[in-house]
Design an enzyme around this catalytic site. Structure first.
Site, short mmCIF file in Angstrom:
data_model
loop_
_atom_site.label_atom_id
_atom_site.label_comp_id
_atom_site.label_asym_id
_atom_site.label_seq_id
_atom_site.Cartn_x
_atom_site.Cartn_y
_atom_site.Cartn_z
N ARG A 57 -2.08 -6.39 -8.28
CA ARG A 57 -1.03 -7.36 -7.96
C ARG A 57 -0.91 -8.44 -9.01
O ARG A 57 0.03 -8.48 -9.75
CB ARG A 57 -1.30 -7.99 -6.58
CG ARG A 57 -0.83 -7.12 -5.45
CD ARG A 57 -1.39 -7.56 -4.14
NE ARG A 57 -2.83 -7.38 -4.12
CZ ARG A 57 -3.57 -7.53 -3.07
NH1 ARG A 57 -3.05 -7.94 -1.94
NH2 ARG A 57 -4.86 -7.31 -3.11
N LYS A 85 -16.50 -6.55 6.21
CA LYS A 85 -15.23 -7.29 6.24
C LYS A 85 -14.76 -7.57 7.66
O LYS A 85 -13.76 -8.26 7.85
CB LYS A 85 -14.15 -6.49 5.50
CG LYS A 85 -14.11 -6.73 4.00
CD LYS A 85 -12.77 -6.29 3.43
CE LYS A 85 -12.62 -6.59 1.96
NZ LYS A 85 -11.35 -6.06 1.42
N HIS A 107 0.84 -1.21 0.00
CA HIS A 107 0.00 0.00 0.00
C HIS A 107 0.87 1.26 0.00
O HIS A 107 0.61 2.21 -0.73
CB HIS A 107 -0.89 0.05 1.25
CG HIS A 107 -1.93 -1.02 1.34
ND1 HIS A 107 -2.12 -1.79 2.45
CD2 HIS A 107 -2.86 -1.43 0.44
CE1 HIS A 107 -3.12 -2.63 2.25
NE2 HIS A 107 -3.59 -2.44 1.03
N SER A 166 -2.89 -7.93 2.98
CA SER A 166 -3.22 -7.68 4.40
C SER A 166 -3.72 -8.96 5.08
O SER A 166 -3.37 -9.25 6.22
CB SER A 166 -4.29 -6.60 4.52
OG SER A 166 -3.83 -5.38 4.01
P1 ADP Z 1 -9.81 -3.37 -0.60
O1 ADP Z 1 -10.76 -3.75 0.49
O2 ADP Z 1 -10.22 -2.15 -1.38
O3 ADP Z 1 -9.35 -4.49 -1.48
P2 ADP Z 1 -7.09 -3.26 0.38
O4 ADP Z 1 -6.66 -2.45 1.54
O5 ADP Z 1 -6.92 -4.72 0.45
O6 ADP Z 1 -8.58 -2.83 0.20
O7 ADP Z 1 -6.38 -2.75 -0.94
C1 ADP Z 1 -6.48 -1.44 -1.39
C2 ADP Z 1 -5.82 -1.31 -2.75
O8 ADP Z 1 -4.42 -1.56 -2.63
C3 ADP Z 1 -6.33 -2.28 -3.82
O9 ADP Z 1 -6.30 -1.61 -5.07
C4 ADP Z 1 -5.31 -3.39 -3.79
O10 ADP Z 1 -5.24 -4.06 -5.03
C5 ADP Z 1 -4.05 -2.60 -3.52
N1 ADP Z 1 -3.02 -3.42 -2.89
C6 ADP Z 1 -3.14 -4.21 -1.82
N2 ADP Z 1 -1.96 -4.82 -1.54
C7 ADP Z 1 -1.08 -4.39 -2.48
C8 ADP Z 1 0.30 -4.68 -2.76
N3 ADP Z 1 0.99 -5.55 -2.04
N4 ADP Z 1 0.88 -4.06 -3.81
C9 ADP Z 1 0.17 -3.20 -4.58
N5 ADP Z 1 -1.15 -2.90 -4.37
C10 ADP Z 1 -1.75 -3.49 -3.34
#
Ligand code: ADP
Length: 162
Positions: free
Chosen positions: A95, A43, A19, A133
């Site tokens: 990803r 969630k 992130h 996460s």
């Molecule tokens: P959501 O509930 O929107 O999926 P996340 O917090 O899991 O929330 O992810 C937010 C954004 O960050 C999404 O676009 C996700 O694809 C991206 N993201 C999550 N982990 C990574 C990572 N390791 N590298 C790049 N982007 C990521």
């Protein structure tokens, strides 16, 4: 010239180095970056909203030297929140192929709701490609070392929580 505002939404439960990398790169594409922390009751996040906002606030503090950054909680329809913030683009991290289908659909639906708002995808850096996460929480819960996936501050919060 008009100010270009980008909005990066996510649950950030917890914030990872993946992130953080997207936040850094997005901050170079706009004049103002809004990081929208989804309340996401469905969630059932491990960290409550205030904690998730604090974790993001902590890492974006240094960005404020060169860009306007706001960290805001949000609930409801994303496109409405984007409009409220006056943003012209939604930033998402991509990803692997597994992210693609969902993100493709979301971007398509959002485009139908408001074609003036562009979804911009940033490819995950290979170093952070596999960080999720959900897996970070699982590893931490089982006593594993998560220091290569999150900041030291988040690592400490995970230890305290679990
Ligand atoms: P959501 O509930 O929107 O999926 P996340 O917090 O899991 O929330 O992810 C937010 C954004 O960050 C999404 O676009 C996700 O694809 C991206 N993201 C999550 N982990 C990574 C990572 N390791 N590298 C790049 N982007 C990521």
């Amino acid at each position: 010239m008009t100010q270009r505002t980008a909005l990066y939404p996510g649950t950030f439960d917890p914030m990872t180095l993946g992130h953080l990398d997207i936040m850094k790169r997005a901050s170079r594409l706009c004049d103002k970056l809004v990081i929208a922390v989804a309340i996401n009751r469905d969630k059932k996040p491990l960290f409550d909203l205030d904690e998730r906002v604090e974790m993001v606030e902590h890492v974006v503090a240094p960005f404020r030297e060169y860009i306007d950054v706001e960290v805001k909680p949000f609930e409801g329809l994303l496109i409405h929140f984007v409009e409220q913030c006056g943003a012209s683009m939604i930033v998402r991290g991509l990803r692997a192929v597994s992210d693609f289908e969902y993100e493709f659909q979301m971007a398509g639906m959002n485009d139908r709701l408001n074609p003036d708002i562009e979804t911009v995808f940033l490819m995950a850096d290979p170093r952070y490609q596999t960080i999720a996460s959900r897996l970070v929480k699982e590893i931490a819960r089982l006593g594993g070392d998560v220091s290569q996936f999150v900041t030291p501050e988040v690592e400490q919060r995970l230890k305290d929580k679990l």
